[in-house]
Design a protein around this motif. Structure first.
Motif, PDB file in Angstrom:
ATOM      1  N   PHE A  36       3.653  -8.948  -7.328  1.00 28.72           N
ATOM      2  CA  PHE A  36       2.806  -8.054  -6.542  1.00 28.72           C
ATOM      3  C   PHE A  36       3.509  -6.716  -6.313  1.00 28.72           C
ATOM      4  O   PHE A  36       2.905  -5.655  -6.375  1.00 28.72           O
ATOM      5  CB  PHE A  36       2.462  -8.696  -5.201  1.00 28.72           C
ATOM      6  CG  PHE A  36       1.753 -10.019  -5.332  1.00 28.72           C
ATOM      7  CD1 PHE A  36       0.371 -10.069  -5.465  1.00 28.72           C
ATOM      8  CD2 PHE A  36       2.458 -11.210  -5.340  1.00 28.72           C
ATOM      9  CE1 PHE A  36      -0.299 -11.279  -5.601  1.00 28.72           C
ATOM     10  CE2 PHE A  36       1.806 -12.432  -5.474  1.00 28.72           C
ATOM     11  CZ  PHE A  36       0.425 -12.465  -5.601  1.00 28.72           C
ATOM     12  N   TYR A  81      -6.554  -8.972 -13.591  1.00 34.72           N
ATOM     13  CA  TYR A  81      -7.975  -8.691 -13.430  1.00 34.72           C
ATOM     14  C   TYR A  81      -8.264  -7.349 -12.785  1.00 34.72           C
ATOM     15  O   TYR A  81      -9.384  -7.101 -12.378  1.00 34.72           O
ATOM     16  CB  TYR A  81      -8.621  -9.809 -12.609  1.00 34.72           C
ATOM     17  CG  TYR A  81      -8.733 -11.115 -13.356  1.00 34.72           C
ATOM     18  CD1 TYR A  81      -9.797 -11.341 -14.219  1.00 34.72           C
ATOM     19  CD2 TYR A  81      -7.778 -12.111 -13.203  1.00 34.72           C
ATOM     20  CE1 TYR A  81      -9.907 -12.541 -14.908  1.00 34.72           C
ATOM     21  CE2 TYR A  81      -7.884 -13.313 -13.884  1.00 34.72           C
ATOM     22  CZ  TYR A  81      -8.961 -13.522 -14.739  1.00 34.72           C
ATOM     23  OH  TYR A  81      -9.072 -14.701 -15.412  1.00 34.72           O
ATOM     24  N   GLN A  82      -7.250  -6.523 -12.647  1.00 30.60           N
ATOM     25  CA  GLN A  82      -7.503  -5.230 -12.012  1.00 30.60           C
ATOM     26  C   GLN A  82      -6.472  -4.201 -12.468  1.00 30.60           C
ATOM     27  O   GLN A  82      -5.358  -4.563 -12.856  1.00 30.60           O
ATOM     28  CB  GLN A  82      -7.490  -5.328 -10.487  1.00 30.60           C
ATOM     29  CG  GLN A  82      -6.188  -5.717  -9.825  1.00 30.60           C
ATOM     30  CD  GLN A  82      -5.778  -7.133 -10.061  1.00 30.60           C
ATOM     31  OE1 GLN A  82      -4.861  -7.381 -10.821  1.00 30.60           O
ATOM     32  NE2 GLN A  82      -6.443  -8.086  -9.429  1.00 30.60           N
ATOM     33  N   ALA A  83      -6.893  -2.944 -12.432  1.00 34.16           N
ATOM     34  CA  ALA A  83      -5.933  -1.875 -12.661  1.00 34.16           C
ATOM     35  C   ALA A  83      -5.144  -1.699 -11.380  1.00 34.16           C
ATOM     36  O   ALA A  83      -5.683  -1.834 -10.287  1.00 34.16           O
ATOM     37  CB  ALA A  83      -6.671  -0.590 -12.992  1.00 34.16           C
ATOM     38  N   ALA A  84      -3.853  -1.418 -11.512  1.00 33.82           N
ATOM     39  CA  ALA A  84      -3.047  -1.174 -10.322  1.00 33.82           C
ATOM     40  C   ALA A  84      -2.068  -0.049 -10.654  1.00 33.82           C
ATOM     41  O   ALA A  84      -2.159   0.570 -11.714  1.00 33.82           O
ATOM     42  CB  ALA A  84      -2.320  -2.447  -9.909  1.00 33.82           C
ATOM     43  N   ASN A 135       0.556  -1.738 -14.598  1.00 32.69           N
ATOM     44  CA  ASN A 135      -0.089  -2.935 -15.142  1.00 32.69           C
ATOM     45  C   ASN A 135       0.886  -3.843 -15.872  1.00 32.69           C
ATOM     46  O   ASN A 135       0.513  -4.880 -16.388  1.00 32.69           O
ATOM     47  CB  ASN A 135      -1.288  -2.547 -15.988  1.00 32.69           C
ATOM     48  CG  ASN A 135      -2.352  -1.905 -15.108  1.00 32.69           C
ATOM     49  OD1 ASN A 135      -2.518  -2.295 -13.951  1.00 32.69           O
ATOM     50  ND2 ASN A 135      -3.016  -0.889 -15.617  1.00 32.69           N
ATOM     51  N   ARG A 150       3.728  -4.560  -9.582  1.00 29.40           N
ATOM     52  CA  ARG A 150       2.440  -3.971  -9.962  1.00 29.40           C
ATOM     53  C   ARG A 150       1.948  -2.948  -8.940  1.00 29.40           C
ATOM     54  O   ARG A 150       1.089  -2.122  -9.238  1.00 29.40           O
ATOM     55  CB  ARG A 150       1.399  -5.063 -10.190  1.00 29.40           C
ATOM     56  CG  ARG A 150       1.732  -5.923 -11.419  1.00 29.40           C
ATOM     57  CD  ARG A 150       0.527  -6.602 -12.000  1.00 29.40           C
ATOM     58  NE  ARG A 150      -0.513  -5.658 -12.326  1.00 29.40           N
ATOM     59  CZ  ARG A 150      -1.798  -5.831 -12.051  1.00 29.40           C
ATOM     60  NH1 ARG A 150      -2.195  -6.917 -11.428  1.00 29.40           N
ATOM     61  NH2 ARG A 150      -2.681  -4.909 -12.377  1.00 29.40           N
ATOM     62  N   SER A 151       2.485  -2.984  -7.725  1.00 25.84           N
ATOM     63  CA  SER A 151       2.107  -1.972  -6.741  1.00 25.84           C
ATOM     64  C   SER A 151       2.916  -0.687  -6.888  1.00 25.84           C
ATOM     65  O   SER A 151       2.661   0.282  -6.181  1.00 25.84           O
ATOM     66  CB  SER A 151       2.284  -2.516  -5.317  1.00 25.84           C
ATOM     67  OG  SER A 151       1.374  -3.562  -5.085  1.00 25.84           O
ATOM     68  N   SER A 170       0.838  -1.203   0.000  1.00 29.57           N
ATOM     69  CA  SER A 170       0.000   0.000   0.000  1.00 29.57           C
ATOM     70  C   SER A 170       0.873   1.253   0.000  1.00 29.57           C
ATOM     71  O   SER A 170       0.536   2.257  -0.640  1.00 29.57           O
ATOM     72  CB  SER A 170      -0.940   0.008   1.217  1.00 29.57           C
ATOM     73  OG  SER A 170      -2.032  -0.867   0.995  1.00 29.57           O
ATOM     74  N   TYR A 183       1.925   1.771  -3.527  1.00 28.75           N
ATOM     75  CA  TYR A 183       0.808   2.289  -4.324  1.00 28.75           C
ATOM     76  C   TYR A 183       0.625   3.786  -4.088  1.00 28.75           C
ATOM     77  O   TYR A 183       0.505   4.582  -5.024  1.00 28.75           O
ATOM     78  CB  TYR A 183      -0.484   1.531  -3.980  1.00 28.75           C
ATOM     79  CG  TYR A 183      -1.717   2.253  -4.464  1.00 28.75           C
ATOM     80  CD1 TYR A 183      -2.162   2.099  -5.781  1.00 28.75           C
ATOM     81  CD2 TYR A 183      -2.416   3.127  -3.624  1.00 28.75           C
ATOM     82  CE1 TYR A 183      -3.263   2.796  -6.246  1.00 28.75           C
ATOM     83  CE2 TYR A 183      -3.520   3.825  -4.080  1.00 28.75           C
ATOM     84  CZ  TYR A 183      -3.947   3.660  -5.388  1.00 28.75           C
ATOM     85  OH  TYR A 183      -5.028   4.365  -5.846  1.00 28.75           O
ATOM     86  N   LYS A 237       1.344   5.874  -7.360  1.00 31.70           N
ATOM     87  CA  LYS A 237       0.136   6.185  -8.120  1.00 31.70           C
ATOM     88  C   LYS A 237      -0.551   7.451  -7.601  1.00 31.70           C
ATOM     89  O   LYS A 237      -0.961   8.311  -8.370  1.00 31.70           O
ATOM     90  CB  LYS A 237      -0.805   4.988  -8.052  1.00 31.70           C
ATOM     91  CG  LYS A 237      -2.165   5.198  -8.634  1.00 31.70           C
ATOM     92  CD  LYS A 237      -2.244   4.733 -10.068  1.00 31.70           C
ATOM     93  CE  LYS A 237      -3.665   4.966 -10.571  1.00 31.70           C
ATOM     94  NZ  LYS A 237      -3.850   4.586 -11.938  1.00 31.70           N
TER      95      LYS A 237
END
Ligand code: HEM
Ligand code: SF4
Lengths: 545, 146
Positions: free
Chosen positions: B102, B133-136, B139, B105-106, B75, B78, B82
């Motif tokens: 993981f 299966y998800q935007a992160a 990607n 992509r984070s 987190s 992220y 982002k």
């Protein structure tokens, strides 16, 4: 019926390949026990004393007949010929050999089945109402939302290493068959004043030693914004959840410590930063296409000339096991797997194949699983119910227990589980033997008894009319009794009756409680309503008097 | 776990040595430290939101992944990449092979593995899937399905 496409199946194969490499590294000593544990749990694998337990996801409780056959094959090829349907709608195999895991999982990928995130500190399989899409008066069919949310949190990079496990339930009906407020996070589909669809969000429920009912953190989150709202809830949990205390890992402890208002303020503050991010909006095109995939495979039919067969046993079974369907000419049929002395939820590979065959014949090839560990046939023509019953009867699957007290939910307890403090299956058997008169059972009506062998509460005893919890006192088995737990209309944790009761006399206590209920019941009054009206004292006096 | 590293400096992408300070040191005196051009090591328990206003003066950020099950660093990564658009590198230290997909992509831009492994393809682990299966935060060139 919705099925995974080639892309999804490829993903499942890639996941198995990855896990197989990890397994090999572990077996050759390159991957230490602690890390491997964390990784294997995320693939549904538990190491028990003598063998390994593998939990396979049944996403929101829906299986095709082909999938059920694939599970039957796994039971024969890799287990001892049976599987166990759980209270969270999944299936478990208890006798798996480590080196065979990858082959087993690979066999299942062809049927679109997997064990991803069925355990471990991540978002788990989503629970849904087994009657989704089938009943009158539903707000909205929850299944397409279940699928979109399941996908989003599938190997989510940010939320795969949470403080504790995270269970989500989604309900689209008025009655709550999912028990969503005892989940870490529950979503209820609702409409606002303008008639728009959204979700009420409840966070922080759970059973176990500190049973809690989830608090509402948002009364209306528009459908399009649900993913960002869920992400914010998980982010606050991921960053602030207790990681220091083994017994306080679940989100309910964080919500309790912060207070629901503060928790929801933090979520909201985070959410304001992401809710307008176009990447985080629910994909409405995909939603529409899923709605088509989930469309019911039946059309209304009129059965004017149809006369139901008169048969005493059939009519008893029908009263307890058949519910009305929103599509005219059809019914929903519940099938109980309960057998005296066998763990509730157990099914042999033979039973699975028979059910798959009958589902093809009578239910458009679809099967659903429930949190009471039963099987639902969702699409049975009214004029075929008798034929279905005859087939079920022939295979010993026409137990009329469903909807009576004898349909007991019980965990494996001390017979199979290392953590147990007491037995549970033998207690279920003794209760069933005590109440073995069908007329009496019908007279008592729908009354839930759930039995857990320890505080982990695998059998959801807190939310049963009568809940039994196994414990040890001076080396002997005792049971704590809780009464009037419920989730259907409102959510209440059962109230403790008093001191725990010994294993020897527990069945007498259950009978006492049932008798107090019968003696005080007015007309069709339910157990929880009687309890609310007369209070706990009459029950106490009878059991301890 | 004697392989665990507590680096006091890291090389940035321009091959310069960047000295590292702890989160507490930065909070105490970021005026002085920002002139020196340092990087920060964040522990999972550090409240990353407290540095969001001074990100422009931080050279790089190291996130410590030594505890396999502690997911807070994901987190943190992220939020830094982002949400707050941190421009420097976000380096995962004491990282684990099985978590690379993981981490990346984070928002982790580079990593240092805690243990060395023989006979594996790092790319394979960092990017073992054809779809996600998800935007992160990142990607990672995967085919998105959501
Ligand atoms: C014999 C093997 C089993 C073991 C060792 C086991 C262990 C546990 C443990 C330790 C927990 C508590 C986790 C926590 O609160 O963080 C738990 C919860 C749970 N288990 Fe099991 N379990 C077993 C079998 C089952 C079975 C057969 C079922 C289904 C019938 C089941 C359903 C559940 C459910 C629904 C919960 C969550 C209860 C809640 O909401 O707090 N378990 N289990
Ligand atoms: S409730 Fe306790 S005894 Fe029963 S299965 Fe769960 S852990 Fe085992």
């Amino acid at each position: 019926m919705y099925q995974y496409n080639a892309e999804d199946k490829q993903f499942l194969v890639e996941r198995v390949d990855q896990f197989e490499k990890q397994l090999r590294r572990h077996l050759s000593g390159e991957l230490d026990e602690a890390k491997f544990r964390s990784l294997r749990l995320r693939n549904g694998l538990y190491m028990e004393l003598h063998a390994h337990m593998l939990r396979i996801a049944i996403p929101y409780g829906i299986l095709s007949s082909a999938q059920l056959r694939a599970l039957a094959d796994v039971a024969d090829k890799y287990d001892r010929g049976f599987g166990h349907f759980t209270t969270r709608q999944n299936i478990q195999f208890n006798w798996i050999q480590l080196p065979e895991i990858a082959n087993l999982l690979r066999d299942l990928t062809a049927a679109g089945l997997h064990a991803i995130q069925t355990s471990g500190k991540a978002t788990r399989n989503i629970t849904a109402d087994p009657l989704s899409g089938l009943t009158e008066g539903e707000i909205e069919d929850a299944r397409p939302y279940c699928e979109l949310i399941r996908r989003w949190f599938n190997l989510h990079p940010e939320f795969s290493w949470l403080p504790g496990k995270f269970k989500i339930a989604i309900n689209g009906a008025k009655l709550d068959e999912t028990a969503l407020r005892i989940h870490d996070l529950g979503l209820r589909l609702v409409r606002n004043e303008k008639g728009e669809l959204g979700f009420s969000v409840f966070v922080g429920g759970g059973l176990g030693a500190a049973a809690m009912v989830a608090a509402e953190t948002a009364s209306f989150v528009p459908v399009a914004d649900i993913l960002s709202y869920l992400e914010s809830s998980l982010r606050i949990y991921n960053l602030k959840g207790r990681r220091d205390h083994q017994k306080k890992l679940r989100i309910k402890f964080l919500v309790r410590e912060l207070g629901a208002a503060e928790f929801s303020r933090l979520v909201d503050e985070d959410w304001q930063q992401t809710k307008d991010d176009p990447e985080l909006k629910l994909n409405l095109n995909e939603l529409e296409s899923l709605k088509k995939d989930f469309a019911l495979p039946i059309e209304p039919i009129s059965l004017d000339g149809f006369k139901e067969t008169v048969d005493f046993n059939y009519s008893i079974w029908k009263k307890n096991n058949v519910r009305s369907h929103k599509v005219s000419g059809h019914s929903i049929v519940n099938i109980s797997l309960t057998k005296l002395g066998a763990p509730p939820g157990d099914a042999t590979s033979e039973q699975m194949r028979i059910l798959a065959k009958l589902a093809d014949q009578f239910s458009s090839g679809e099967i659903r699983t429930t949190k009471r560990q039963t099987i639902v046939f969702p699409f049975v023509r009214k004029d075929q119910i008798f034929n279905l019953w005859k087939s079920l009867e022939q295979y010993g699957l026409a137990s009329p227990h469903q909807g009576t007290l004898a349909q007991i939910v019980s965990c494996p307890g001390r017979d199979y589980c290392d953590l147990a403090k007491a037995v549970s299956i033998p207690i279920a058997t003794r209760v069933q033997e005590r109440f073995n008169d069908m007329n009496k059972l019908l007279d008592i009506g729908d009354l839930n008894i759930n039995i857990s062998g320890c505080e982990n509460s695998c059998a959801h005893h807190h939310i049963a009319d009568i809940g039994l919890l196994g414990m040890q006192k001076n080396g002997e088995e005792y049971y704590q009794i809780t009464l009037a737990g419920e989730t259907l209309n409102e959510t209440n944790i059962g109230k403790k009756l008093g001191p725990s009761v010994s294993g020897e006399t527990i069945v007498d206590a259950v009978e006492d409680i049932v008798n107090v209920y019968i003696a005080n019941r007015q007309q069709e009054e339910k157990f929880t309503d009687v309890f609310k009206r007369i209070g706990i004292t009459p029950f106490k006096e009878k059991v301890y008097g | 776990m004697d392989d665990i590293k507590n680096p006091t400096s890291l090389i940035n992408k321009d091959y310069e040595t960047i000295n590292l300070v702890t989160f507490e040191e930065w909070i105490e005196d970021n005026g002085e430290l920002s002139r020196l051009g340092v990087g920060i090591i964040l522990e999972p328990s550090d409240d990353v939101s407290l540095i969001k206003d001074s990100l422009d003066s931080i050279e790089l950020i190291a996130l410590d992944f030594r505890n396999f099950d502690d997911g807070r660093s994901y987190s943190q990564a992220y939020l830094l990449s982002k949400r707050w658009h941190f421009r420097g590198e976000i380096i995962g230290i004491n990282a684990h092979l099985d978590q690379l997909q993981f981490m990346i992509r984070s928002g982790i831009t580079r990593y240092q593995l805690l243990e060395s492994y023989s006979g594996f393809n790092e790319e394979d682990y960092a990017n073992g899937f054809s779809i996600c299966y998800q935007a992160a935060a990142n990607n990672h060139g995967l085919n998105l399905k959501y």
